[in-house]
Enzyme design. Structure first.
Site, PDB file in Angstrom:
ATOM      1  N   ASN A 163      14.987  52.163  -9.986  1.00 30.06           N
ATOM      2  CA  ASN A 163      16.087  51.993 -10.940  1.00 30.06           C
ATOM      3  C   ASN A 163      17.461  52.312 -10.361  1.00 30.06           C
ATOM      4  O   ASN A 163      18.436  52.429 -11.093  1.00 30.06           O
ATOM      5  CB  ASN A 163      15.819  52.773 -12.232  1.00 30.06           C
ATOM      6  CG  ASN A 163      15.772  54.270 -12.028  1.00 30.06           C
ATOM      7  OD1 ASN A 163      15.983  54.776 -10.933  1.00 30.06           O
ATOM      8  ND2 ASN A 163      15.501  54.991 -13.106  1.00 30.06           N
ATOM      9  N   ARG A 196      25.355  60.273 -17.065  1.00 29.74           N
ATOM     10  CA  ARG A 196      24.159  59.614 -17.607  1.00 29.74           C
ATOM     11  C   ARG A 196      24.532  58.357 -18.377  1.00 29.74           C
ATOM     12  O   ARG A 196      23.825  57.347 -18.308  1.00 29.74           O
ATOM     13  CB  ARG A 196      23.351  60.582 -18.471  1.00 29.74           C
ATOM     14  CG  ARG A 196      22.716  61.694 -17.614  1.00 29.74           C
ATOM     15  CD  ARG A 196      21.784  62.577 -18.394  1.00 29.74           C
ATOM     16  NE  ARG A 196      20.600  61.876 -18.865  1.00 29.74           N
ATOM     17  CZ  ARG A 196      19.554  61.550 -18.114  1.00 29.74           C
ATOM     18  NH1 ARG A 196      19.546  61.825 -16.829  1.00 29.74           N
ATOM     19  NH2 ARG A 196      18.515  60.942 -18.640  1.00 29.74           N
ATOM     20  N   HIS A 203      19.813  58.188  -9.864  1.00 25.09           N
ATOM     21  CA  HIS A 203      19.302  59.364 -10.578  1.00 25.09           C
ATOM     22  C   HIS A 203      20.496  60.194 -11.005  1.00 25.09           C
ATOM     23  O   HIS A 203      21.493  60.282 -10.284  1.00 25.09           O
ATOM     24  CB  HIS A 203      18.411  60.221  -9.668  1.00 25.09           C
ATOM     25  CG  HIS A 203      18.155  61.598 -10.207  1.00 25.09           C
ATOM     26  ND1 HIS A 203      17.144  61.863 -11.099  1.00 25.09           N
ATOM     27  CD2 HIS A 203      18.818  62.773 -10.014  1.00 25.09           C
ATOM     28  CE1 HIS A 203      17.190  63.154 -11.418  1.00 25.09           C
ATOM     29  NE2 HIS A 203      18.191  63.727 -10.775  1.00 25.09           N
ATOM     30  N   THR A 217      17.051  54.928 -18.326  1.00 27.77           N
ATOM     31  CA  THR A 217      16.155  55.065 -17.177  1.00 27.77           C
ATOM     32  C   THR A 217      15.421  53.759 -16.905  1.00 27.77           C
ATOM     33  O   THR A 217      15.289  53.335 -15.761  1.00 27.77           O
ATOM     34  CB  THR A 217      15.147  56.205 -17.425  1.00 27.77           C
ATOM     35  OG1 THR A 217      15.876  57.416 -17.637  1.00 27.77           O
ATOM     36  CG2 THR A 217      14.203  56.387 -16.252  1.00 27.77           C
TER      37      THR A 217
END
Length: 143
Positions: free
Chosen positions: A114, A87, A117, A93
């Site tokens: 974006n 992450r 994921h 995000t």
């Protein structure tokens, strides 16, 4: 630190930019082992099922439309503290808030498009991996 697995998607806009290899290189440079990967084109049913937790939200239909607009690459990454480290590598995000040098800062086009994921927890990772990978499709790396 515990060895974890996390789930990653390279979304249609990033696949279209021909940056799969660059993203994989960054995964490996960050110390992740890629223990499962495949390219596929989601059906509407698959996309709706994967993102079911967002059903009923204003962005849901647009997300499903985007995720079915072209091929994606799904991967299982393994490493220490994999969920959080992945992450961190992805970035915020919303790419407008993503730090320079993160994948979303480099490859995202918008909040919906974006580029990537990543699982948000070990539990989500297990569920998301099982959604796309069957028994025997994830290969432990011992070397």
């Amino acid at each position: 630190m515990a060895i974890e697995r996390t789930f990653s998607i390279i979304k249609p806009n990033a696949v279209a930019k021909n940056v799969i290899g660059s993203i994989f290189a960054r995964f490996e440079a960050a110390g992740f082992k890629i223990v499962g990967t495949k390219m596929l084109h989601l059906t509407v049913e698959q996309a709706r099922g994967f993102y079911a937790e967002h059903d009923g939200k204003p962005f849901f239909d647009g997300l499903v439309e985007f995720m079915t607009s072209g091929p994606i690459v799904v991967s299982v990454l393994e490493g220490e503290n994999a969920v959080q480290r992945h992450r961190d590598l992805l970035g915020a995000t919303n790419p407008a808030n993503a730090l320079a040098g993160t994948l979303r800062a480099d490859y995202a086009d918008s909040l919906t498009e974006n580029g990537t994921h990543g699982s948000d927890s070990v539990e989500s990772a297990a569920r998301e991996i099982a959604y796309f990978f069957g028994e025997g499709e994830v290969c432990p790396r011992t070397r």
